[in-house]
Design an enzyme around this catalytic site. Structure first.
Site, mmCIF file in Angstrom:
data_model
loop_
_atom_site.group_PDB
_atom_site.id
_atom_site.type_symbol
_atom_site.label_atom_id
_atom_site.label_comp_id
_atom_site.label_asym_id
_atom_site.label_seq_id
_atom_site.Cartn_x
_atom_site.Cartn_y
_atom_site.Cartn_z
ATOM 1 N N CYS A 60 -2.843 32.719 2.798
ATOM 2 C CA CYS A 60 -3.257 33.227 1.483
ATOM 3 C C CYS A 60 -4.178 34.440 1.672
ATOM 4 O O CYS A 60 -3.898 35.514 1.153
ATOM 5 C CB CYS A 60 -3.955 32.128 0.693
ATOM 6 N N ASP B 63 -5.850 29.986 -5.366
ATOM 7 C CA ASP B 63 -6.122 28.801 -6.183
ATOM 8 C C ASP B 63 -7.598 28.888 -6.565
ATOM 9 O O ASP B 63 -8.484 28.580 -5.769
ATOM 10 C CB ASP B 63 -5.815 27.559 -5.349
#
Length: 325
Positions: free
Chosen positions: A173, A196
């Site tokens: 990520c 997230d």
């Protein structure tokens, strides 16, 4: 009543209403996602829907405020252990990592594939000023390059190798960080493809700020500005109720309340209900100023998690956000 002089002391150096500029930026982004985020249906990989916004940017002066949320508990030790696992140990095996963050992504031998530390451990070869330079791994390149060329603009770490994405159990990520020196301070731009917001992003900001401090000690400079860029910042459908709770409680804490019963914090701390289960002392949270303390050797390669701690960290309770894999 709250002591005015004490309150003024805690407003300085990037703090407003008892919270850092970083936390204000993060909570504003979280609120924007909930109010204005796009909802495009269920994601093919996760089988969950999201609210999301593109291009969220947070800038933190790590020299004046260590970025760790107080509106919810962040497990800073696990975050720092993970970044050391990637950048210092340069491992892709969960048996080298104490926290169990990666267990569900590992194969029977503990490997997460050609990801994270595996990519950092790749050698770097550059040609600069007519001379070929060899570095045994990416972190060695960044640290040695910046020592020799403090005005240089090549110091980059990347976890994203397009030719090996198919061999990664999870595509990173946070995939690229770019480092530079400016006025005796080390700065970093962190690029994150997917964030997230309730779970991963606070963890990532804290761990890269710690990495910045470790690199700065190694180079003999001060930590500067961390710019965290998130291409797709999102909240999953099964997290939204808890996000609303975190937003409400953050507002209550800013307004001077404790979180047990809605009474003014400076009345509550007189002793009434202070031992009640679940009581959160708002003043204790607002007055805390978390700091990263690193002891021992300044050599990045010799630092151990036992030499690192976050002091004066008082937070709201842990919020049990579900992790979507």
């Amino acid at each position: 009543m709250t002591d005015t002089a004490q309150w003024d002391k805690h407003k300085k150096d990037g703090y407003r209403l008892g919270f850092s500029d970083y936390e204000h930026q993060y909570m504003a982004a979280l609120k924007d996602i909930m109010e204005y985020g796009f909802s495009d249906g269920v994601n093919e990989r996760t089988a969950h829907a999201t609210k999301r916004l593109p291009g969220i940017v947070m800038r933190v002066d790590v020299g004046t405020q260590f970025p760790i949320l107080k509106s919810k508990k962040v497990y800073w030790k696990s975050a720092i252990e993970e970044i050391l696992w990637i950048m210092q140990r340069q491992s892709n095996n969960i048996h080298d990592l104490r926290p169990h963050i990666w267990d569900s992504w590992a194969d029977k031998d503990g490997s997460i594939g050609s990801a994270y530390g595996y990519q950092i451990n790749r050698p770097v070869v550059i040609n600069i000023i007519g001379e070929t330079r060899y570095y045994p791994n990416q972190v060695a390149f960044v640290l040695e390059y910046l020592k020799e060329f403090p005005n240089g603009r090549w110091a980059t770490l990347t976890l994203l190798n397009p030719t090996e994405m198919y061999k990664m159990n999870l595509v990173p990520c946070c995939h690229t960080s770019t480092w530079n020196l400016d006025g005796g301070k080390l700065n970093c731009v962190l690029d994150q493809r997917s964030g997230d917001m309730p779970v991963g992003v606070p963890f990532n900001t804290t761990q890269y700020a710690a990495l910045m401090c470790l690199f700065a000690r190694h180079l003999g400079v001060e930590p500067g500005v961390l710019t965290h860029v998130i291409a797709d910042a999102h909240v999953y459908d099964n997290q939204m109720e808890l996000v609303e709770k975190q937003l409400r409680e953050f507002q209550s804490l800013k307004d001077g309340y404790s979180l047990d019963n809605g009474r003014r914090a400076d009345d509550a701390v007189e002793g009434k209900d202070s031992a009640k289960e679940g009581y959160v002392d708002g003043d204790a949270i607002r007055y805390s100023r978390p700091k990263l303390v690193i002891e021992g050797d300044t050599d990045f390669w010799k630092v151990d998690i036992s030499n690192i701690k976050v002091v004066d960290y008082v937070s709201n309770s842990f919020i049990p956000y579900p992790v979507v894999e």
